[in-house]
Structure formats: structure tokens, C-alpha cells
Design a protein around this motif. Structure first.
Motif, PDB file in Angstrom:
ATOM      1  N   SER A   1      42.550 -24.180  34.315  1.00 19.41           N
ATOM      2  CA  SER A   1      42.570 -22.768  34.665  1.00 19.41           C
ATOM      3  C   SER A   1      42.085 -21.922  33.487  1.00 19.41           C
ATOM      4  CB  SER A   1      43.996 -22.357  35.053  1.00 19.41           C
ATOM      5  OG  SER A   1      44.026 -21.008  35.379  1.00 19.41           O
ATOM      6  N   TYR A   2      41.151 -21.059  33.801  1.00 19.04           N
ATOM      7  CA  TYR A   2      40.578 -20.204  32.746  1.00 19.04           C
ATOM      8  C   TYR A   2      41.260 -18.841  32.701  1.00 19.04           C
ATOM      9  CZ  TYR A   2      36.913 -23.674  32.370  1.00 19.04           C
ATOM     10  OH  TYR A   2      36.243 -24.840  32.163  1.00 19.04           O
TER      11      TYR A   2
ATOM     12  N   THR B   1      41.976 -18.891  42.942  1.00 13.81           N
ATOM     13  CA  THR B   1      41.186 -20.118  42.834  1.00 13.81           C
ATOM     14  C   THR B   1      41.755 -21.004  41.726  1.00 13.81           C
ATOM     15  OG1 THR B   1      39.684 -19.026  41.304  1.00 13.81           O
ATOM     16  CG2 THR B   1      39.089 -18.959  43.621  1.00 13.81           C
TER      17      THR B   1
ATOM     18  N   LEU C   1      40.270 -22.299  39.361  1.00 15.14           N
ATOM     19  CA  LEU C   1      39.681 -21.971  38.057  1.00 15.14           C
ATOM     20  C   LEU C   1      40.310 -20.734  37.421  1.00 15.14           C
ATOM     21  CD1 LEU C   1      35.899 -22.661  38.764  1.00 15.14           C
ATOM     22  CD2 LEU C   1      37.462 -24.020  37.364  1.00 15.14           C
TER      23      LEU C   1
ATOM     24  N   THR D   1      40.031 -14.097  44.104  1.00 17.21           N
ATOM     25  CA  THR D   1      38.842 -13.613  44.808  1.00 17.21           C
ATOM     26  C   THR D   1      39.206 -12.890  46.100  1.00 17.21           C
ATOM     27  OG1 THR D   1      38.638 -15.708  45.959  1.00 17.21           O
ATOM     28  CG2 THR D   1      37.435 -15.481  43.884  1.00 17.21           C
TER      29      THR D   1
ATOM     30  N   ALA E   1      34.244 -14.628  39.369  1.00 12.82           N
ATOM     31  CA  ALA E   1      34.440 -15.958  39.957  1.00 12.82           C
ATOM     32  C   ALA E   1      33.151 -16.784  40.054  1.00 12.82           C
ATOM     33  CB  ALA E   1      35.103 -15.825  41.322  1.00 12.82           C
ATOM     34  N   PRO E   2      32.023 -16.210  40.516  1.00  8.37           N
ATOM     35  CA  PRO E   2      30.806 -17.023  40.603  1.00  8.37           C
ATOM     36  C   PRO E   2      30.344 -17.530  39.241  1.00  8.37           C
ATOM     37  CG  PRO E   2      30.565 -14.976  41.839  1.00  8.37           C
ATOM     38  CD  PRO E   2      31.818 -14.854  41.032  1.00  8.37           C
ATOM     39  N   ARG E   3      30.439 -16.689  38.223  1.00  9.30           N
ATOM     40  CA  ARG E   3      30.042 -17.101  36.873  1.00  9.30           C
ATOM     41  C   ARG E   3      30.959 -18.201  36.355  1.00  9.30           C
ATOM     42  NH1 ARG E   3      27.006 -13.245  33.590  1.00  9.30           N
ATOM     43  NH2 ARG E   3      27.937 -14.359  31.838  1.00  9.30           N
ATOM     44  N   VAL E   4      32.272 -18.002  36.549  1.00  7.29           N
ATOM     45  CA  VAL E   4      33.228 -18.996  36.059  1.00  7.29           C
ATOM     46  C   VAL E   4      32.993 -20.330  36.751  1.00  7.29           C
ATOM     47  CG1 VAL E   4      35.685 -19.596  35.946  1.00  7.29           C
ATOM     48  CG2 VAL E   4      34.956 -17.263  35.447  1.00  7.29           C
ATOM     49  N   ALA E   5      32.702 -20.267  38.059  1.00  4.06           N
ATOM     50  CA  ALA E   5      32.443 -21.499  38.808  1.00  4.06           C
ATOM     51  C   ALA E   5      31.200 -22.207  38.272  1.00  4.06           C
ATOM     52  CB  ALA E   5      32.288 -21.184  40.286  1.00  4.06           C
ATOM     53  N   ALA E   6      30.252 -21.400  37.739  1.00  3.62           N
ATOM     54  CA  ALA E   6      29.019 -21.974  37.201  1.00  3.62           C
ATOM     55  C   ALA E   6      29.177 -22.373  35.737  1.00  3.62           C
ATOM     56  CB  ALA E   6      27.877 -20.980  37.361  1.00  3.62           C
TER      57      ALA E   6
END
Lengths: 399, 257
Positions: free
Chosen positions: B2-3, B80, B82, B86, B125-130
């Protein structure tokens, strides 16, 4: 019309005028709401995501419909036959109440066309999910409980018999769903221990909402019976109302004692005596809902008289309406730092639903066999002149 | 894994580049006028507050066990794995329970739209997922906003306080508040100066309602049987009374016994 009642000429009166004005304003407010959104039509804000429509139309709407489950439980389950004659108007009040709550929700929800989403998108950890299912299922149950009245009117004996043979299942289901729904409106606030003022935040919130809904249910039956007798020329069911008044005393006392115990154990009794913004609203609420009605009903003369019962019931109703508004609005104002008062469009929409409630009740009472001993009361209904001039908009609204 | 985000107010210089980067990342307008707004809104997910020479960021705390996600009847808000919390407008029905329930009053609403949605920081969220840091952390020129694993950020925060106890108030905001949050804050002055409440419960808020909700499946069948039983008894009593009355009548007795 398929009715045996004599056709009457349309007559314009004060109350009918008020009704028309409210409806016209309501139509305009509806346009503003759906064309320009919640910002243009309400004083809601990021601080106050919930206002009058949730506080009154939904919270109080559900509460005021509580007579339905209270009386069906008493008559159908506890088998108190004496009260049977007031069952139908009470179910009508509850059914209409729930339909109006559903309609009001369509105004308050930001994306009302997504209202069916809980059917397929489930989050059982959410109290709102429970509320959504209770609203859906109990409205359905109320429709079934109401259906015999319609079947009787249109003469579908087979349907009438079919519904009656399984009615007890729906009655039990209705009582369970109501218990869950009434209490869940209090549970909604349990996730806000740091937002709702300690005068209202309590681990017993669901219990308070449930018990008060029974008191409100009883008071609402007294109110509704009194109005019916006044405006539909029906004989007042005074012996029943006296019974209900006595039960009301017990329920209010239980509620009051539980409130006291809750305050005592949470150590907030002193807050009742320290002047503050919240304290004033709390005192208003507790005096109206519990203390004044109990004081009134403690006199035999008052609890035996039609007028005494009526006023005690109305004062208690106002008190519990104040309670629901306090929980929704007053109790969170300090935590979010601001004050909320509704915009005129919010008030108009709420007034429209209240007016619709009266009108639908009046129409249903006129066209459906709501009052069981209708034949015995036929003479009273055959001289409509006196009746109609009093509250014509109730009787005529849909003509 | 988890970030999280660690914001150290003592390193902040109020350059507001995080605001700018946040707006760009989320496709929101940003100009001098919006820069001056010292509150978050449907078009501004983060803001840097200034009080004298002290600064403090406001953004969604992305709670470990978020009240908003727990109260959402349709699961439009999700925590999420991570870290980010969201939001999916396609699920949302607009009940705004998330706004009422959030202890930090973070979710904002598009009040001026006819088809409104909830808006808030979703911790990129999209950046962290990437595998990338949040936009605000990436742009921060002083390292005041730092992105990383929550556990290591927490250790680092503890170390900073330990190494410079005179520089910080001994409190990592978000370590325990409402059960812990992905966003952690350090400051040299009391957090209440910037509207962060110090009286929040340390319990995860969803437990407050779940302790009631979890009883319902047990309650329904028991209450149903109880009501059915009462119905049976009250109506049976009546049948018996009727039958007895009939018998007494037949016996020519009658009356109570």
C-alpha cells in the motif's frame, strides 16, 4: 365517474387556491431542479450535502408513515380486533407516505435515473444500501397490503381472496422491514461520531429512531382519524383513539426514560443545562415530543377528549419532526462550520409533497373503500355541501 | 503493498506547484484566481494553506478503511489495494452519503451541474497503478510531498521527528486518525491551526455502522419467527375460546371456570 356520489359543480375556494398556487410553484421549482441542478434549486453545499429534502421529506416522511406497521402489527399479529376499523386509512397513509418519499428521493438524488443501481451494485457494508432495500421492499409490501382495497373496489374477488390468503406473510415481512428501515435512518448517523453533536449522537440512535417511530405512528393515527372525522363527516373513533392515547403514554415514557439513561451513561446530562445553539433546539424537541404531550395526557380529562388527544398528538408529531431535523441539520452545523436554511425552491417542493399527501388521501378516501362501515356512514357522505366547503381541495383535487 | 503520501510542512515553500500539477493531471482549470482559493472544491482537489510563515496541504487523506467507501450503497467509491480511494461516476446515484460521512469533509459535489458527480483527490490512482508517483509528489521541488510505501513513509516520519524533536510537533497526522490514512502529515505547529481535528476517533469509522448492520441477517429470521409465533398464539387463543364457548354452550354450563 363510476361513482354513486352525486356530481358536484367545481367551486373555487381558499384551500383550493392555496393548493393550485403550491402546485404551480412546485412545477416551476421542478423545472429549476432538473434543468439547472441542485446548486440552483437548493442551499445545499459541500458543507451541507443533506438539507430539507433529506431532513423532512425522507426522514420525516418515513417516520410519519410508521402508523402502517404499528397498527398492522397490533391488529393482524397481536389480534386486537377493536382497532380493525382504522386499519385501512392507516395503511393508506403509510403507502402514500412511502410513495411520496420515493418521489422526493428523485429530487434529492444527484443522478436519480441511477436509483435502481443498488439492485445490481451491492455494498452490504453501507447503511444506505440497507435503506435502499427497505424502501424498495416495504413500498412493495405496502402496495400488497393496500391492494385488497383496490380489488374490492373493482370487484376482483379472486384477486382479493388470493392476496388475503397470504396476507399474514406480508404483514410479518412489513413489520420486519419497517423495524429495519425506521432504525436504519438512525444508523445512518452512527458513522459520524465526530460530526453529530453529542446531544444526538449515541450508540442507541437506531433504537431511538425505532421507538420514536412507534410513538409517531400512534400520534399520526390520532391526527389522521381526527382530520378524517372533521373533513369527511365520519364519526370519530373516539374509543380507539383513547386506547391509542394510552399506548402513546407508555411509548413516550419508554422513549423519555431511555433518552435520560443514554444521556446519563454517556455523561452528557450537563449539556442539557448549558445554554448553546444545540441545547435550545434540543429543549424545543424534547419538550414538544415527550414532555408536553406526557403532561397533557396525564390528565384523564385530556386523554379522554377528542380535542385533547388531537392536540397532544400534533404537539408530539411536531416534536419528533424537530428531532429528525435536529439530527440532519442542527446537530452537524457546528462540526461543518456553518448554518443551513433551505432555499425557497426547497420549501416549495416540500410543500408540494405535503399538499399532494393531503390531496391523495382525500381522493382515495372518496373513491376507494377506505372506511369499512361505509354504508353506515352513507348519509354523512350524501350531504357533501357542508363537508366540501371546509377542505375542498382534499376532496376535489383530481376532479 | 500500500502506497501513501508523506507531506512535511516544514519543507514546504508554498510554491503551489502541487496545485498546478494536480489540476493538470485531473484536467481541471488552473489560474491565478483559482490559486488564491484556499479551500478544496469540485475543481480544486488540493490546496496549500498559509498561516503566517507556516504552510499545510489539504487533500483527500485516502483512509485505510474509508468511511466514504463503506457508506456508498453502490460501491462507487473503492479503497484500492495500492492505497488510492477511487470514484466511479457511472455507478454513483448521487445520495451524497459519502460527503456526510467523511470525517475530513473531503468529497465535493458538482452543485452547478444538471448531471453532477462527486469530485475529490484519488491519489492519482492511474499513475500509482502504472508505478509512478502522484503528480503532486513528482513536481514538488523541496521534497515536502513525498510518495512511497506507507510503511516506509511512516518510518521516515518517525525518524524525522526523532532526529529533530524541536522542529516538529510529536504527532504524525494520519498514522492513527480514523484507523489510519494513506496520507501522512508532519508539522511544526498544531494541526488544528489548519482545520485538522485532533479529537477524531482512532477506530476505523466503518466499524461504527457495521456492528449494527452485521446483526441484521441474524435478526430477520428470529424476529420473523417471533412475530409468527405471536400471531399463532393470539389467533389460537381465539379459536380455543370459541371452541370452549361452543362446548360450554352444549354442556349447558357457560360462564367462567
Amino acid at each position: 365517474m363510476t361513482l354513486s356520489m352525486p356530481a358536484t359543480k367545481f367551486r373555487f375556494t381558499f384551500w383550493k387556491g392555496v393548493f393550485v398556487v403550491i402546485m404551480l410553484a412546485g412545477v416551476y421549482a421542478t423545472w429549476v431542479r432538473f434543468r439547472y441542478g441542485l446548486g440552483a434549486s437548493t442551499n445545499l453545499s459541500d458543507q451541507f450535502p443533506w438539507g430539507l429534502w433529506i431532513g423532512f421529506d425522507v426522514m420525516c416522511g418515513v417516520m410519519l408513515a410508521a402508523g402502517g406497521f404499528t397498527l398492522t402489527a397490533a391488529v393482524e399479529i397481536l389480534n386486537i380486533k377493536r382497532w380493525h376499523s382504522i386499519l385501512r386509512p392507516t395503511i393508506l397513509t403509510a403507502f402514500m407516505g412511502y410513495l411520496l418519499v420515493c418521489a422526493a428521493l428523485m429530487y434529492d438524488l444527484g443522478l436519480p435515473w441511477n436509483i435502481w443501481h443498488p439492485l445490481i451494485m451491492r455494498n452490504p457494508h453501507s447503511v444506505m444500501f440497507e435503506v435502499a432495500y427497505c424502501v424498495m421492499l416495504y413500498t412493495t409490501v405496502l402496495a400488497l397490503e393496500f391492494s385488497p382495497i383496490v380489488f374490492e373496489r373493482i370487484g376482483w374477488t379472486w384477486a382479493l381472496q388470493a392476496v388475503r390468503s397470504v396476507m399474514i406473510v406480508f404483514v410479518i415481512l412489513g413489520v420486519i422491514l419497517s423495524t429495519l428501515h425506521q432504525s436504519s435512518l438512525g444508523t445512518l448517523y452512527m458513522i459520524m461520531p465526530n460530526k453529530l453533536h453529542p446531544l444526538w449522537y449515541s450508540p442507541l440512535l437506531p433504537v431511538f429512531f425505532f421507538i420514536s417511530s412507534i410513538a409517531v405512528g400512534l400520534a399520526m393515527i390520532i391526527f389522521e382519524s381526527s382530520m378524517s372525522s372533521k373533513y369527511f363527516g365520519r364519526e370519530l373513533e373516539l374509543p380507539i383513539l383513547r386506547d391509542l392515547g394510552r399506548v402513546l403514554i407508555v411509548v413516550l415514557t419508554i422513549y423519555g426514560i431511555l433518552k435520560f439513561e443514554d444521556f446519563f451513561h454517556r455523561g452528557v446530562l450537563k449539556d442539557i443545562f448549558i445554554p448553546s445553539y444545540e441545547q435550545r433546539f434540543f429543549l424545543l424537541e424534547i419538550f414538544l415530543s415527550v414532555l408536553i404531550p406526557l403532561a397533557m395526557l396525564s390528565f384523564r380529562k385530556i386523554r379522554d377528549s377528542a380535542q385533547g388527544l388531537y392536540f397532544a398528538a400534533v404537539i408530539s408529531l411536531l416534536g419528533f419532526v424537530t428531532n429528525r431535523l435536529n439530527v440532519t441539520i442542527t446537530g452537524v452545523e457546528n462540526a461543518v462550520g456553518g448554518r443551513y436554511s433551505p432555499k425557497w425552491t426547497e420549501v416549495v417542493i416540500t410543500a408540494m409533497f405535503v399538499a399532494l399527501g393531503f390531496a391523495i388521501f382525500g381522493l382515495a378516501a372518496r373513491y376507494l373503500p377506505i372506511f369499512p362501515e361505509e354504508k353506515a356512514h352513507a348519509p354523512a357522505r350524501k350531504k357533501p355541501e357542508g363537508v366540501r366547503s371546509e377542505v375542498p381541495e382534499l376532496v376535489h383535487a383530481g376532479d | 503493498m500500500s502506497y501513501g503520501i508523506l507531506y512535511d510542512a516544514t519543507l514546504c515553500i508554498d510554491c503551489k506547484q502541487c496545485e498546478q500539477a494536480c489540476a493538470t493531471e485531473n484536467g481541471l482549470p488552473y489560474d491565478d484566481k483559482i490559486a488564491e482559493q484556499n479551500y478544496t472544491s469540485a475543481h480544486k482537489y488540493t490546496t496549500v494553506l498559509a498561516k503566517d510563515d507556516k504552510f499545510m496541504r489539504k487533500l483527500c487523506m485516502n483512509c485505510d478503511d474509508p468511511a466514504c467507501a463503506s457508506v456508498c450503497p453502490v460501491g462507487a467509491l473503492q479503497k484500492t489495494a495500492l492505497g488510492p480511494v477511487t470514484y466511479d461516476k457511472h455507478k454513483c446515484m448521487g445520495c451524497r452519503y459519502c460527503m456526510a460521512a467523511c470525517p475530513f469533509s473531503v468529497p465535493k459535489y458538482e452543485w452547478d451541474k444538471a448531471v453532477p458527480g462527486v469530485r475529490k483527490c484519488i491519489m492519482c490512482a492511474p499513475r500509482v497503478a502504472a508505478g509512478k508517483p502522484t503528480a503532486c509528489a513528482e513536481i514538488c521541488p523541496t521534497g515536502a510531498t513525498k510518495f512511497g510505501e506507507r510503511e516506509s513513509l511512516l518510518n521516515e516520519a518517525r525518524k524525522r521527528i526523532q532526529d529533530n524533536p524541536e522542529k516538529y510537533v510529536p504527532h504524525i497526522y494520519g498514522e492513527n486518525e480514523v484507523g489510519g490514512t494513506s496520507v501522512l502529515l508532519l508539522s511544526s505547529v498544531d494541526f488544528t491551526n489548519f482545520g485538522y481535528r485532533d479529537d477524531l476517533t482512532q477506530r476505523a469509522l466503518p466499524m461504527y455502522t457495521y456492528q449494527v448492520l452485521s446483526r441484521i441477517p441474524d435478526f430477520v429470521p428470529l424476529f420473523g419467527v417471533m412475530l409468527g409465533g405471536v400471531y399463532w398464539i393470539t389467533h389460537r387463543r381465539e379459536e380455543v375460546a370459541e371452541a370452549e364457548g361452543q362446548e360450554r354452550h352444549n354442556d349447558g354450563k357457560g360462564g367462567a371456570q
